[in-house]
Design a protein around this motif. Structure first.
Motif, mmCIF file in Angstrom:
data_model
loop_
_atom_site.group_PDB
_atom_site.id
_atom_site.type_symbol
_atom_site.label_atom_id
_atom_site.label_comp_id
_atom_site.label_asym_id
_atom_site.label_seq_id
_atom_site.Cartn_x
_atom_site.Cartn_y
_atom_site.Cartn_z
ATOM 1 N N SER A 1 56.672 55.945 144.572
ATOM 2 C CA SER A 1 56.112 54.593 144.661
ATOM 3 C C SER A 1 57.126 53.519 144.286
ATOM 4 O O SER A 1 56.972 52.363 144.665
ATOM 5 C CB SER A 1 54.871 54.467 143.769
ATOM 6 O OG SER A 1 55.228 54.714 142.420
ATOM 7 N N SER A 2 58.197 53.900 143.585
ATOM 8 C CA SER A 2 59.155 52.896 143.129
ATOM 9 C C SER A 2 60.586 53.080 143.619
ATOM 10 O O SER A 2 61.403 52.172 143.473
ATOM 11 C CB SER A 2 59.163 52.845 141.602
ATOM 12 O OG SER A 2 59.548 54.108 141.084
ATOM 13 N N THR A 3 60.909 54.235 144.206
ATOM 14 C CA THR A 3 62.289 54.488 144.617
ATOM 15 C C THR A 3 62.338 55.554 145.703
ATOM 16 O O THR A 3 61.325 56.176 146.020
ATOM 17 C CB THR A 3 63.153 54.927 143.415
ATOM 18 O OG1 THR A 3 64.521 54.916 143.787
ATOM 19 C CG2 THR A 3 62.763 56.290 142.900
ATOM 20 N N SER A 4 63.512 55.747 146.253
ATOM 21 C CA SER A 4 63.729 56.849 147.189
ATOM 22 C C SER A 4 65.197 57.248 147.130
ATOM 23 O O SER A 4 66.049 56.449 146.737
ATOM 24 C CB SER A 4 63.348 56.439 148.617
ATOM 25 O OG SER A 4 64.188 55.416 149.095
ATOM 26 N N TRP A 5 65.469 58.502 147.494
ATOM 27 C CA TRP A 5 66.849 58.970 147.577
ATOM 28 C C TRP A 5 66.912 60.101 148.585
ATOM 29 O O TRP A 5 65.903 60.701 148.932
ATOM 30 C CB TRP A 5 67.380 59.413 146.213
ATOM 31 C CG TRP A 5 66.755 60.650 145.656
ATOM 32 C CD1 TRP A 5 67.104 61.940 145.929
ATOM 33 C CD2 TRP A 5 65.660 60.728 144.739
ATOM 34 N NE1 TRP A 5 66.299 62.812 145.230
ATOM 35 C CE2 TRP A 5 65.410 62.092 144.489
ATOM 36 C CE3 TRP A 5 64.867 59.787 144.088
ATOM 37 C CZ2 TRP A 5 64.402 62.530 143.637
ATOM 38 C CZ3 TRP A 5 63.874 60.226 143.237
ATOM 39 C CH2 TRP A 5 63.650 61.572 143.016
ATOM 40 N N SER A 6 68.122 60.372 149.050
ATOM 41 C CA SER A 6 68.322 61.474 149.983
ATOM 42 C C SER A 6 69.288 62.480 149.374
ATOM 43 O O SER A 6 70.033 62.171 148.447
ATOM 44 C CB SER A 6 68.842 60.968 151.329
ATOM 45 O OG SER A 6 70.074 60.321 151.168
ATOM 46 N N GLY A 7 69.228 63.687 149.904
ATOM 47 C CA GLY A 7 70.060 64.763 149.381
ATOM 48 C C GLY A 7 69.398 65.430 148.188
ATOM 49 O O GLY A 7 68.452 64.903 147.602
ATOM 50 N N PHE A 8 69.877 66.603 147.851
ATOM 51 C CA PHE A 8 69.320 67.347 146.724
ATOM 52 C C PHE A 8 69.882 66.789 145.430
ATOM 53 O O PHE A 8 71.086 66.880 145.172
ATOM 54 C CB PHE A 8 69.653 68.838 146.855
ATOM 55 C CG PHE A 8 69.073 69.671 145.755
ATOM 56 C CD1 PHE A 8 67.704 69.717 145.552
ATOM 57 C CD2 PHE A 8 69.891 70.401 144.927
ATOM 58 C CE1 PHE A 8 67.167 70.487 144.528
ATOM 59 C CE2 PHE A 8 69.370 71.173 143.904
ATOM 60 C CZ PHE A 8 67.998 71.211 143.710
ATOM 61 N N GLN A 9 69.015 66.186 144.627
ATOM 62 C CA GLN A 9 69.421 65.591 143.359
ATOM 63 C C GLN A 9 68.457 66.064 142.260
ATOM 64 O O GLN A 9 67.515 65.378 141.893
ATOM 65 C CB GLN A 9 69.424 64.064 143.471
ATOM 66 C CG GLN A 9 70.417 63.596 144.515
ATOM 67 C CD GLN A 9 70.662 62.108 144.476
ATOM 68 O OE1 GLN A 9 70.658 61.510 143.407
ATOM 69 N NE2 GLN A 9 70.898 61.535 145.625
ATOM 70 N N PRO A 10 68.707 67.271 141.759
ATOM 71 C CA PRO A 10 67.770 67.874 140.802
ATOM 72 C C PRO A 10 67.553 67.039 139.544
ATOM 73 O O PRO A 10 66.456 67.069 138.964
ATOM 74 C CB PRO A 10 68.397 69.237 140.492
ATOM 75 C CG PRO A 10 69.811 69.135 140.932
ATOM 76 C CD PRO A 10 69.855 68.124 142.022
ATOM 77 N N GLU A 11 68.560 66.304 139.093
ATOM 78 C CA GLU A 11 68.382 65.494 137.880
ATOM 79 C C GLU A 11 67.350 64.388 138.104
ATOM 80 O O GLU A 11 66.599 64.035 137.191
ATOM 81 C CB GLU A 11 69.722 64.910 137.405
ATOM 82 C CG GLU A 11 70.327 63.840 138.291
ATOM 83 C CD GLU A 11 71.011 64.345 139.565
ATOM 84 O OE1 GLU A 11 71.455 63.476 140.341
ATOM 85 O OE2 GLU A 11 71.107 65.544 139.799
ATOM 86 N N LEU A 12 67.271 63.847 139.314
ATOM 87 C CA LEU A 12 66.274 62.818 139.605
ATOM 88 C C LEU A 12 64.880 63.419 139.697
ATOM 89 O O LEU A 12 63.894 62.805 139.285
ATOM 90 C CB LEU A 12 66.628 62.075 140.898
ATOM 91 C CG LEU A 12 67.913 61.254 140.851
ATOM 92 C CD1 LEU A 12 68.197 60.617 142.213
ATOM 93 C CD2 LEU A 12 67.858 60.198 139.773
#
Length: 56
Positions: free
Chosen positions: A39-50
């Motif tokens: 609801s507040s952000t988006s990202w692409s790629g595998f980012q396990p910490e996020l």
């Protein structure tokens, strides 16, 4: 899958079959999959910490 491990619910959208979803992802500026959108952000790629941060 990391989302499962963290107990986060999600929906899988096949961008090869959903043109509207593909356009939405492109409008967000993403050029690669997977894409995670909250609801507040988006990202692409595998980012396990996020993903871990979402579970906190």
């Amino acid at each position: 899958m990391k989302l499962d491990q963290e107990g986060i619910s999600y929906a899988v959208v096949d961008l090869s079959k959903d043109e509207a979803a593909l356009e939405h992802i492109r409008a967000l500026g993403h050029l690669q999959a997977p894409v995670v959108e909250t609801s507040s952000t988006s990202w692409s790629g595998f980012q396990p910490e996020l993903i871990t941060a979402l579970a906190e």
